[in-house]
Structures are given as C-alpha cells and as structure tokens.
Design a protein around this motif. Structure first.
Motif, PDB file in Angstrom:
ATOM      1  N   UNK A 178       1.249  -1.633   0.070  1.00  0.00           N
ATOM      2  CA  UNK A 178       0.333  -0.114  -0.068  1.00  0.00           C
ATOM      3  C   UNK A 178       0.685   1.155   0.262  1.00  0.00           C
ATOM      4  N   UNK A 179       2.113   1.248   0.860  1.00  0.00           N
ATOM      5  CA  UNK A 179       2.467   2.272   1.113  1.00  0.00           C
ATOM      6  C   UNK A 179       3.420   2.475  -0.165  1.00  0.00           C
ATOM      7  N   UNK A 180       3.723   1.972  -0.944  1.00  0.00           N
ATOM      8  CA  UNK A 180       4.477   2.197  -1.813  1.00  0.00           C
ATOM      9  C   UNK A 180       3.906   2.469  -3.928  1.00  0.00           C
ATOM     10  N   UNK A 181       2.272   1.830  -3.556  1.00  0.00           N
ATOM     11  CA  UNK A 181       0.981   2.653  -4.402  1.00  0.00           C
ATOM     12  C   UNK A 181       1.681   4.134  -3.919  1.00  0.00           C
ATOM     13  N   UNK A 182       1.061   4.563  -2.496  1.00  0.00           N
ATOM     14  CA  UNK A 182       0.966   5.757  -2.749  1.00  0.00           C
ATOM     15  C   UNK A 182       2.035   6.760  -2.748  1.00  0.00           C
ATOM     16  N   UNK A 183       3.032   5.827  -2.403  1.00  0.00           N
ATOM     17  CA  UNK A 183       4.583   6.841  -2.666  1.00  0.00           C
ATOM     18  C   UNK A 183       4.613   7.442  -4.078  1.00  0.00           C
TER      19      UNK A 183
ATOM     20  N   UNK B  71      -7.421   1.036  -6.293  1.00  0.00           N
ATOM     21  CA  UNK B  71      -6.747  -0.327  -6.235  1.00  0.00           C
ATOM     22  C   UNK B  71      -6.125  -0.538  -4.913  1.00  0.00           C
ATOM     23  N   UNK B  72      -5.611   0.419  -4.174  1.00  0.00           N
ATOM     24  CA  UNK B  72      -5.607  -0.091  -2.652  1.00  0.00           C
ATOM     25  C   UNK B  72      -6.653  -0.548  -2.405  1.00  0.00           C
ATOM     26  N   UNK B  73      -8.101  -1.076  -2.541  1.00  0.00           N
ATOM     27  CA  UNK B  73      -9.126  -1.799  -2.120  1.00  0.00           C
ATOM     28  C   UNK B  73      -9.319  -2.610  -2.132  1.00  0.00           C
ATOM     29  N   UNK B  74      -8.790  -2.164  -3.770  1.00  0.00           N
ATOM     30  CA  UNK B  74      -8.801  -4.071  -4.294  1.00  0.00           C
ATOM     31  C   UNK B  74      -7.455  -5.256  -3.787  1.00  0.00           C
ATOM     32  N   UNK B  75      -7.120  -4.747  -2.777  1.00  0.00           N
ATOM     33  CA  UNK B  75      -5.791  -5.569  -2.418  1.00  0.00           C
ATOM     34  C   UNK B  75      -6.352  -6.115  -1.385  1.00  0.00           C
ATOM     35  N   UNK B  76      -6.218  -8.026  -1.178  1.00  0.00           N
ATOM     36  CA  UNK B  76      -6.414  -8.734  -0.107  1.00  0.00           C
ATOM     37  C   UNK B  76      -5.514  -9.291  -0.133  1.00  0.00           C
TER      38      UNK B  76
END
Length: 64
Positions: free
Chosen positions: A18-23, A37-42
């Motif tokens: 998650x941090x890598x996606x945001x950054x 994108x983040x909400x799709x991560x399980x």
C-alpha cells in the motif's frame, strides 16, 4: 540475509504494498484510482504466494 516470507509477515507485506502504491503513484494516477487500487488488494491473497512461492504478476520477474 534474505529469508522466505511467512504468514506472520502478511501485515507488513500489505503495508509495504500500500505504501509503495501511495508513494510511487501519487501524481501519476488520480486519488480515486489509487483508492480503488488499494481497496482491491486482499492481504489473504499473499498466503498462496507465501506457501507456494507463487509471486503474482504485479511483482517484477527478477524476484522469481
């Protein structure tokens, strides 16, 4: 030394993902796209990869 991940590492793997996606993606994608994108991560999906060393397609091939 690099060790294989265990189920106990899932929370940290998820947070790093998650941090890598945001950054890395802020400013490239819209906030709505990043949230989707983040909400799709399980996090439970990491279990199969950990147990079978089956790295999903979104990891670079050099990690195989």
């Amino acid at each position: 030394m690099i060790r294989k991940a265990t189920k106990e590492d899932i929370a940290m793997i998820y947070q790093a993902h998650v941090s890598s996606i945001i950054e890395l993606c802020t400013g490239i994608y819209t906030p709505a796209q990043i949230i989707a994108w983040i909400q799709a991560i399980v996090p439970d999906n990491y279990v199969q990869g950990i147990e079978n060393f089956d790295i999903p397609y979104y990891f670079p091939l050099l990690f195989r």
